[in-house]
Write an enzyme that holds these catalytic residues in place. Sequence first.
Site, PDB file in Angstrom:
ATOM      1  N   LYS A   1     -13.100 -16.742 -16.991  1.00 10.19           N
ATOM      2  CA  LYS A   1     -14.409 -16.513 -16.851  1.00 10.19           C
ATOM      3  C   LYS A   1     -15.059 -16.351 -18.573  1.00 10.19           C
ATOM      4  O   LYS A   1     -16.251 -16.280 -18.134  1.00 10.19           O
ATOM      5  CB  LYS A   1     -14.281 -15.150 -16.187  1.00 10.19           C
TER       6      LYS A   1
ATOM      7  N   SER B   1      -6.274 -20.581 -13.767  1.00 14.29           N
ATOM      8  CA  SER B   1      -7.017 -20.230 -13.587  1.00 14.29           C
ATOM      9  C   SER B   1      -7.389 -19.383 -14.273  1.00 14.29           C
ATOM     10  O   SER B   1      -7.793 -18.521 -14.977  1.00 14.29           O
ATOM     11  CB  SER B   1      -8.513 -19.777 -12.443  1.00 14.29           C
TER      12      SER B   1
ATOM     13  N   GLU C   1     -21.988  -8.181 -12.676  1.00 14.61           N
ATOM     14  CA  GLU C   1     -21.300  -7.835 -11.580  1.00 14.61           C
ATOM     15  C   GLU C   1     -20.430  -7.891 -11.228  1.00 14.61           C
ATOM     16  O   GLU C   1     -19.986  -9.083 -12.593  1.00 14.61           O
ATOM     17  CB  GLU C   1     -22.267  -8.512  -9.843  1.00 14.61           C
TER      18      GLU C   1
HETATM   19  C1  LIG Z   1     -12.755 -14.838 -10.643  1.00 13.51           C
HETATM   20  C2  LIG Z   1     -11.426 -15.770 -11.213  1.00 13.51           C
HETATM   21  C3  LIG Z   1     -11.395 -16.539 -10.036  1.00 13.51           C
HETATM   22  C4  LIG Z   1     -12.189 -17.502  -9.105  1.00 13.51           C
HETATM   23  O1  LIG Z   1     -13.316 -17.754  -9.171  1.00 13.51           O
HETATM   24  P1  LIG Z   1     -13.600 -18.630  -9.690  1.00 13.51           P
HETATM   25  O2  LIG Z   1     -15.443 -18.583 -10.182  1.00 13.51           O
HETATM   26  O3  LIG Z   1     -13.957 -19.937  -7.953  1.00 13.51           O
HETATM   27  O4  LIG Z   1     -13.755 -19.293 -10.109  1.00 13.51           O
HETATM   28  C5  LIG Z   1     -10.262 -17.527  -9.696  1.00 13.51           C
HETATM   29  N1  LIG Z   1      -9.567 -17.605 -10.682  1.00 13.51           N
HETATM   30  C6  LIG Z   1      -8.964 -16.218 -11.270  1.00 13.51           C
HETATM   31  C7  LIG Z   1      -8.430 -15.845 -12.501  1.00 13.51           C
HETATM   32  C8  LIG Z   1     -10.224 -16.129 -11.826  1.00 13.51           C
HETATM   33  O5  LIG Z   1      -9.917 -14.591 -12.554  1.00 13.51           O
END
Ligand SMILES: *Cc1c(COP(=O)(O)O)cnc(C)c1O
Length: 634
Positions: A329, A617, A351
Amino acid sequence: MHIRVKICGIREREEAEAVVSAGADAMGLVFAESPRKLGIGDALELLTGFGGPIERVAVFHRPPAELLSAVLEVVEPDVVQAEPTPAVLAALRECDRLFPVFHDSPDLLARVAQYFGRDAPRAPVHLEGPGRGGRGVRPSWERAARLARRRRLILAGGLTPENVEAAIRHVRPYGVDVSSGVDQRPGVKSPELIHEFVAAVRRAEQDGRRAARPVVRVFGGGPAARPGAAPKSATLVELLAGRLPDEQGRFGPYGGRFVPETLIPALQRLTFEAHSALTNPVFLHALQVELRSWAGRPTALTRADGLSRAWDATVYLKREDLAHTGAHKINNAIGQALLARRMGARRVIAETGAGQHGVAAAAACARLGMPCTVYMGTTDIDRQAPNASRIRQLGATLVAVDSGDRTLRSAIDEALRDWVSDPASTYYMIGSAVGPHPYPWLVRELQRVIGEEARAQFLESEGRLPDVAVACVGGGSNSIGLFHAFLGDDDVALLGIEGGGTRDEVGCHAATLSEGTPGVLHGAYSLLLQDRNGQVQETGSLAAGLDYPGVGPEHALLQHLGRASYEKASDRDALSAARECSRHEGILPALESAHALAGAGRWARVHRGRRILVGLSGRGDKDLDVTSAPRQTE
Ligand SMILES: *Cc1c(COP(=O)(O)O)cnc(C)c1O
């Protein structure tokens, strides 16, 4: 596709008015040696009281620093067109909007590649004929076409109302630029020829649309044309050529801008400013510096030997868990924060659901010294108390939203309400590839770095590309960021994994692409989880970041085109994948990322012995309450 038209060498008010009435996009004021050269005084006289809706381009060759800064200060151009000399780049730190000029030569592509490096593939290149000045001389359209496949190209040199249609068909440029081709005598423009030129470009745009349709796959008719779907064509070719989203922010039938009237001007301005920033070498350099020195990029690509053995595959993990604040993010947050500052915003609002975007936004704003307000549902504040504390500790104002479902959906509603009340000086920083145009595009552009790094790292380690790239899909930002670099690689399958929750029943999952139907949510037309009356459904996923009933419009298109496929993984499978990764690799994955691992493991069992790239992610520390407690998930 819209082709940007610039009429160059404007000296008289009457000429400027003809440029506006013909529907051109930009006019060029020449401050270089030329029959059409303007002094600063002439330019001021021309522009004073001239309010035409037209982009103003200041054109130079290799300007002395004093001339450049005087023009920037007095004329205030939207864009500067000049050779990208070190002096120009240094001076533009104040104005920072440069369309760099290149003259055609056999080594053109190499020179352009060298100038941009790998960092700014969308920056437009202004291409002139060979030699200095190159007035009225054509560049090679062959070479121009090759360049236009890789970069945004503004084609100049020798264009006329007669040949511009052929040029567009041949080169497929982002924009065209004409000067002597619309002169009635040297240095004097003909209003009729200006009109003819713009009309010829608009005709060629129409041809381009018709020609693009049958190429790969077509929208319109068939199951995709559900109620509300505009009968628009969209092809993989258009997507690969960087022509999507289109001017309306559409990815085929998906995307667009479904917002209150009061937000339209703010979104239009944001679109313009974001394009200008992301094509500007100075802005991109500043972003690069933040990503490297603050956010910790490039993140590692880790060969996962334990998982490889367990799955009988070659598994690599793209480690966004190592990025600052613990997830991908931050790539988006720091990019948008820089953009907000560049646009002169006085405050940033955001948000957040699980709090990951709220933390990233608060951190990025702290870094740049901007006030930040984060909207978060009260249910989420309870569930994710540590992130609520982090947001406050980083100096942001946390607003608890106690309306609606008290989760992400209500937080977005509330943030949009705040934005509507003061769109001019507030910047709305959205956290995923969702929302009205330009957000899905903007967030993708800022997350694309994940896939670009991973592709190069994978090639370096394995000497070839993966067979599949897998990522989890909430709103869709880490997945689109990973997928984008591979869209043109036919042999690389793309697999998105959604939150399958506990079971397939309504309210028990968040599998928007697998189970959803088209509709409008938070400003965009995409797939969403709704009932027959269009009421948005409850969702349920153990992973808070996946717990959202909508999804970014580009994924809806990728699924429709068959370029990416989407499956779900259950809470239970995600938990066991998280455990497997922790024990085998010494990496605690976020529960969201564990969905990608679960999907990848399943793919590996069907396709033995293949190379698998998984987008990890984020890190799992935030989920320890869930992952470490023995817990019933059904
Ligand atoms: C917010 C988040 C997601 C999901 O958001 P996307 O916009 O689909 O990437 C996935 N993994 C983590 C670790 C997150 O914080």
